[in-house]
Design a protein around this motif. Structure first.
Motif, PDB file in Angstrom:
ATOM      1  N   UNK A  89       0.833  -1.203   0.000  1.00 34.32           N
ATOM      2  CA  UNK A  89       0.000   0.000   0.000  1.00 34.32           C
ATOM      3  C   UNK A  89       0.869   1.255   0.000  1.00 34.32           C
ATOM      4  N   UNK A  90       1.995   1.226   0.730  1.00 32.33           N
ATOM      5  CA  UNK A  90       2.920   2.358   0.710  1.00 32.33           C
ATOM      6  C   UNK A  90       3.373   2.660  -0.716  1.00 32.33           C
ATOM      7  N   UNK A  91       3.689   1.584  -1.471  1.00 33.36           N
ATOM      8  CA  UNK A  91       4.174   1.770  -2.837  1.00 33.36           C
ATOM      9  C   UNK A  91       3.107   2.429  -3.714  1.00 33.36           C
ATOM     10  N   UNK A  92       1.860   1.998  -3.552  1.00 30.46           N
ATOM     11  CA  UNK A  92       0.768   2.595  -4.324  1.00 30.46           C
ATOM     12  C   UNK A  92       0.580   4.070  -3.968  1.00 30.46           C
ATOM     13  N   UNK A  93       0.673   4.377  -2.669  1.00 30.83           N
ATOM     14  CA  UNK A  93       0.515   5.765  -2.225  1.00 30.83           C
ATOM     15  C   UNK A  93       1.632   6.644  -2.792  1.00 30.83           C
ATOM     16  N   UNK A  94       2.867   6.111  -2.775  1.00 33.00           N
ATOM     17  CA  UNK A  94       4.004   6.860  -3.327  1.00 33.00           C
ATOM     18  C   UNK A  94       3.777   7.158  -4.814  1.00 33.00           C
ATOM     19  N   UNK A  95       3.355   6.137  -5.566  1.00 36.04           N
ATOM     20  CA  UNK A  95       3.120   6.329  -6.996  1.00 36.04           C
ATOM     21  C   UNK A  95       1.983   7.325  -7.242  1.00 36.04           C
ATOM     22  N   UNK A  96       0.947   7.247  -6.397  1.00 33.91           N
ATOM     23  CA  UNK A  96      -0.184   8.176  -6.536  1.00 33.91           C
ATOM     24  C   UNK A  96       0.269   9.610  -6.271  1.00 33.91           C
ATOM     25  N   UNK A  97       1.067   9.807  -5.225  1.00 36.35           N
ATOM     26  CA  UNK A  97       1.526  11.156  -4.885  1.00 36.35           C
ATOM     27  C   UNK A  97       2.450  11.716  -5.970  1.00 36.35           C
ATOM     28  N   UNK A  98       3.275  10.843  -6.566  1.00 33.74           N
ATOM     29  CA  UNK A  98       4.136  11.291  -7.665  1.00 33.74           C
ATOM     30  C   UNK A  98       3.284  11.767  -8.833  1.00 33.74           C
TER      31      UNK A  98
END
Length: 545
Positions: A434-443
């Motif tokens: 989930x952290x990885x998805x959030x990082x990609x979303x914020x980018x």
């Protein structure tokens, strides 16, 4: 080494080079066997080296301690510091320093008194010498195994952080104990003062040399090859500068490495970072493989030097010391847990109740490695002219037995211990996926905001920018759905997309290879686009991990 009769007329320096080429090929073979057996490669290399040592061709292969300390140790420590997260290191600083200094000192003291009582003719000074040699665990083996099993990242961070500091503390103990044996005198106050001076000055020299190299990277007209070569030279400069003034070269490399690691984004360009990772990962793989294989190959030369002590007696001493070492580390890790719990009543600690699972795994992960053997081999042959160093050969043999027992026995059983104990990951607030998805979303969100701000929200006149904006909007919607599915525990579609994209890249690669067979296309251009596809695959496979 033992290969010279294959090429007797070659220059001796070239002889040694070819010896190491042979050894590297053997390392590669053993690592492939380890991968096939799904075992940590350090274990297979040590056992394989031990088996090869009974063949006459390999029986004369020996380790030069100066070679290990100066040629092997600085880059291995520097790479470990470079890969260590400063944020995690600082987060667990109290536990790491507790493992790296008090536990090493306690272990050295216990080994000193036990060996003094158990081994005839062993003085307390020689006991401290042995304790300083075998007290530091080797984290390469532990972390190699831990990465193959589901272990909380906090535990891996602690073990890695400990490995950066425990070599320094043990080698300092070794240095003072060696002086006590040679001179026959030991002044506690002077030793304690020197102990802290060696630590503090080693750290300061490492930071100073690191700062100098940082300025070189930032202000001189360097290119990617120059920057990569500079990173290779840096740890040797740090180590030599500290050791030249008789301070801790290990701590100099660690402190300087941590400093430069935190500055990597500003001192290296993107190409240097990408190519440097490849250079360093391959270099460290070869160095680690060589040192673990060389450990196993030492048995014949060490056994031949036992002299009057029978092999059975020496093995018994080694097994007893190994048992004491394992038990002491286990007790110390549990003691650290209890001490942390007690101190939480007075100061703020990261975890007021560490429990028993993490300390048990950390205690069992205390395998010994090359630093211990190199330290033992560096003991001088003579105290003074004509007077041999007492029990030198026995200390060497005990060190070898300790490395073999802890590396093979604890290394093979560590995955089983981890599976049975099931250490809890109580410190990860958001699941990693989930952290990885959030990082990609914020980018994606930040990228959309940048484009809209740059063009004042108007319709973009450049079709390429329009396409980029549309793709980022699609990504935003995609990541929003994926995060919701992960939160609800549903099967998400991201992995299917990633696997399909990898298949697509393979089709693109096949097309380019086919086009390369035609005369009208320049092969350099084909290779350029093949390299871009490789980078895309690398990025996608990193996301799949």
């Amino acid at each position: 080494m033992g290969f010279q009769y294959f090429y007797p007329n070659i220059h001796p320096m070239l002889n040694h080079f070819i010896d190491y080429v042979f050894l590297i090929l053997i390392v590669l073979a053993f690592v492939m066997i380890a991968n096939k057996l799904r075992l940590a490669y350090p274990i297979v290399l040590v056992v394989g080296g031990l088996a090869l040592s009974f063949i006459s061709l390999f029986s004369q292969v020996t380790i030069d301690p100066e070679l290990v300390f100066f040629l092997f140790l600085p880059p291995l420590l520097y790479e470990a510091a470079w890969q260590t997260s400063w944020k995690e290191f600082w987060k667990w600083r109290r536990v790491i320093t507790g493992f790296a200094f008090p536990i090493v000192i306690i272990t050295a003291c216990v080994i000193a008194f036990v060996s003094n009582a158990f081994i005839p003719g062993f003085t307390l000074a020689m006991g401290f010498l042995l304790g300083g040699i075998i007290s530091p665990p080797d984290a390469i083996s532990a972390t190699t195994i831990m990465r193959q099993v589901n272990v909380p990242k906090s535990l891996v961070s602690i073990i890695e952080g400990e490995s950066l500091l425990n070599d320094a503390s043990s080698l300092i103990i070794f240095r003072f104990a060696l002086a006590a044996v040679v001179t026959g005198q030991f002044h506690f106050q002077e030793a304690a003062t020197s102990f802290f001076l060696v630590i503090v000055m080693g750290i300061l020299i490492g930071l100073l040399v690191g700062a100098i190299f940082y300025l070189i990277h930032r202000w001189l007209p360097t290119t990617t090859p120059i920057e990569i070569v500079l990173t290779l030279v840096t740890p040797y400069c740090m180590y030599y500068a500290a050791e030249h003034f008789h301070f801790s070269g290990v701590l100099a490399v660690v402190s300087g490495g941590l400093l430069l690691s935190s500055k990597r984004q500003s001192m290296l360009n993107f190409r240097s970072r990408i190519e440097g990772i490849n250079v360093w990962s391959n270099l460290v793989f070869v160095l680690n493989g060589l040192v673990f294989l060389l450990i196993g190959l030492q048995l014949p030369s060490i056994t031949q030097q036992l002299g009057d002590i029978s092999l059975g007696t020496a093995i018994r001493y080694g097994l007893v010391i190994s048992l004491v070492l394992i038990v002491t580390r286990m007790l110390c890790t549990f003691g650290t847990s209890l001490f942390t719990r007690m101190m939480s009543n007075f100061i703020t600690v990261q975890d007021a109740n560490p429990g028993w699972r993490g300390p048990l795994v950390a205690g069992w992960a205390g395998m010994r490695g090359v630093v211990s053997l190199a330290a033992a081999l560096s003991i001088p042959l003579f105290i003074s002219e004509g007077q041999p160093f007492p029990h030198r050969n026995l200390i060497l043999f005990i060190t070898f037995i300790v490395i073999l027992v802890t590396l093979v026995f604890q290394g093979l059983t560590l995955p089983w211990v981890i599976r049975k104990v099931k250490p809890e990951d109580r410190y990860t607030i958001i699941p990693e996926h989930k952290q990885e998805l959030i990082i990609q979303k914020k980018i994606a969100h930040a990228s959309i905001q940048f484009l809209q701000g740059k063009f004042n929200g108007d319709q973009f006149k450049n079709d390429h920018v329009n396409n980029l904006h549309a793709r980022l909007k699609l990504d935003m919607n995609f990541f929003n759905r994926e995060i919701e599915e992960v939160t609800n525990g549903n099967e998400n579609t991201l992995k299917d997309f990633q696997l399909t994209y990898l298949e697509l890249l393979e089709q693109q690669r096949i097309l380019l290879v086919t086009m390369n067979h035609r005369a009208e296309f320049d092969e350099d251009l084909i290779r350029k686009y093949l390299s871009l596809i490789d980078l895309e695959e690398f990025k996608m496979r990193e996301k799949l991990l």
